[in-house]
Scaffold this active site. Structure first.
Site, mmCIF file in Angstrom:
data_model
loop_
_atom_site.group_PDB
_atom_site.id
_atom_site.type_symbol
_atom_site.label_atom_id
_atom_site.label_comp_id
_atom_site.label_asym_id
_atom_site.label_seq_id
_atom_site.Cartn_x
_atom_site.Cartn_y
_atom_site.Cartn_z
ATOM 1 N N SER A 109 -16.462 0.844 -1.314
ATOM 2 C CA SER A 109 -15.011 0.815 -1.490
ATOM 3 C C SER A 109 -14.618 -0.384 -2.364
ATOM 4 O O SER A 109 -15.040 -0.470 -3.510
ATOM 5 C CB SER A 109 -14.315 0.799 -0.129
ATOM 6 N N LYS B 226 11.011 2.411 2.293
ATOM 7 C CA LYS B 226 10.593 1.060 2.668
ATOM 8 C C LYS B 226 9.550 1.120 3.784
ATOM 9 O O LYS B 226 8.633 0.311 3.843
ATOM 10 C CB LYS B 226 11.805 0.234 3.112
#
Length: 348
Positions: free
Chosen positions: A176, A228
Site C-alpha cells: 500500500s 463535511k
C-alpha cells in the site's frame, strides 16, 4: 440465547468504553508529541561506515577460530595489511575516489512518522551527493494514511529529481503506502518472501448508533457543507453518505494507480492494482520489483566496490515528549494490529 444476547451487549459496551477512553488518550498524546516536536532541537546524525563494520565482523570470527599460538602473528600481519591498505586508499583517493552508497532506514507506521527523520536525512545528503553516489533505503511498511505516505514518497522523489540513483530494499513488507514509496526508486530489491504491492485503498469503522439509541444516548453532529462528514462511528449513516465515501475511496485509488504508473511505466498497473499483495518471487514476475535479494546481500556486494555509510538520525527527547510519544505509539500499534489482521497472510 439469552446468555448470548447479554454477552453480546456486554461486549459492545466494553468496546464502546474502550473507544471512548482511547480517543481522548490519542488526542492528548498527539498534542504532547506535537508540542515536543516543535520544541525539539535540530536532529543529530550518526554515520557508520559499513565496510569497517563488515571487516570487524570477519576479524572477530577469524580470531575466535585461531589457535592461541597463531593469534599473535595474525594480529601482527593484520596491522601491516591495514597500514598498506591505508596508504593505497590515500593514493587511490587522490586520483579517483571510490563511489559511495548511503543507507537510510524507514520503518513505517500508519502515520509514516519516520518521514520526520527521512526529510532531514535527504536534505543533508543532497548537499553532499554526487551523481556517482547511490542512496539505499531499507524500507519496511504495510502502509497507512494517504497524505502521510504521499509526503514520504515525495521526499524520496527529491533524490530522483537530482538524478541521484535510489535503490529500495524490502526484507519483509512494502505494501500500500509502503509500495507507493518503493515505486519512486530506480530499482526495487525484495527478499524472496517479502510482501509487495497492495495497490488499493481500505477504510473500515464500527458504528455504535444502534447501541447508543437502545441505551437512550443521543449523539449530535453539526456540520457546514454537504459532505463535511459522510460516515461516522456514532451517528446514523445513510446511503448517500456511504456512496460519497466509496466515491472518495475510488478517486484515491485512481490517484494511487496513476502515481505508480508514472513512477514505473514498464509495469502493467491495471493487472496489479487489485489490492492484492504478492511474495517477492511473484512480485518479480509481475514487474513490481526488479531483483530478488535481501538488503544484507545487496549491501555486502556494494561494499566490495563502494564505500558504504549508514546514516541514522539521533533525536533527544524530553520526558514529557517520551511519555506522549509512548502513549501515541501504543494506541497506533493497537490500531495497526487490528488493521493488519484484515490483510494478514496465513502463517507458515
Amino acid at each position: 440465547m439469552a446468555f448470548l444476547s447479554e454477552y453480546g451487549l456486554f461486549l459492545a459496551k466494553v468496546v464502546t468504553l474502550l473507544v471512548a477512553l482511547l480517543i481522548p488518550l490519542l488526542v492528548v498524546a498527539s498534542t504532547v508529541a506535537r508540542r515536543g516536536h516543535r520544541d525539539t532541537a535540530p536532529p543529530e546524525f550518526e554515520v557508520v561506515k559499513l565496510n569497517d563494520q563488515l571487516d570487524d565482523y570477519q576479524q572477530q570470527l577469524v580470531e575466535a577460530t585461531l589457535a592461541e599460538g597463531e593469534l599473535k602473528s595474525h594480529r601482527k600481519q593484520r596491522r601491516k595489511e591495514e597500514k598498506k591498505r591505508a596508504k593505497t586508499a590515500v593514493k587511490a583517493a587522490s586520483k579517483q575516489p571510490r563511489p559511495r552508497t548511503f543507507v537510510l532506514d524507514f520503518d513505517g507506521d500508519i502515520k509514516a512518522s519516520a518521514v520526520a527523520s527521512l526529510r532531514h536525512e535527504i536534505t543533508a545528503l543532497l548537499r553532499l551527493l554526487k551523481p556517482s553516489d547511490e542512496v539505499v533505503v531499507r524500507l519496511e511498511s504495510g502502509g497507512g494514511m494517504v497524505h502521510s505516505y504521499g509526503l514520504a514518497a515525495s521526499q524520496l522523489n527529491r533524490l530522483i529529481e537530482q538524478q541521484i540513483p535510489l535503490t529500495i530494499c524490502v526484507d519483509k513488507v512494502a505494501a500500500s503506502g509502503g509500495y507507493m514509496m518503493a515505486a519512486v526508486a530506480n530499482k526495487i530489491v525484495a527478499a524472496p518472501f517479502a510482501l509487495i504491492g497492495s495497490i488499493g485503498v481500505v477504510a473500515q469503522l464500527p458504528n455504535f448508533n444502534r447501541l447508543l439509541r437502545d441505551n437512550k444516548v443521543d449523539f449530535e453532529l453539526y456540520t457546514a457543507g454537504e459532505y463535511k462528514r459522510t460516515v461516522t462511528m456514532f451517528g446514523e449513516n445513510n446511503d448517500q453518505g456511504r456512496a460519497k465515501f466509496q466515491q472518495e475511496l475510488e478517486q484515491t485509488h485512481q490517484l494511487f494507480q496513476q502515481f505508480v504508473a508514472n513512477a514505473r511505466p514498464q509495469l502493467d498497473v491495471a493487472a496489479v492494482a487489485t489490492g492484492e499483495a504478492w511474495y517477492g518471487q511473484q512480485a518479480l514476475s509481475l514487474g513490481l520489483v526488479d531483483q530478488l535479494a535481501t538488503s544484507d546481500d545487496y549491501l555486502v556486494a556494494a561494499a566490495a566496490e563502494r564505500d558504504v555509510y549508514q546514516l541514522t538520525t539521533l533525536q533527544k527527547r524530553s520526558w514529557q515528549e517520551k511519555l506522549g510519544v509512548a502513549a501515541q505509539q501504543s494506541v497506533e500499534q493497537l490500531a495497526s494490529r487490528w488493521l493488519g489482521r484484515a490483510t494478514q497472510r496465513p502463517p507458515v
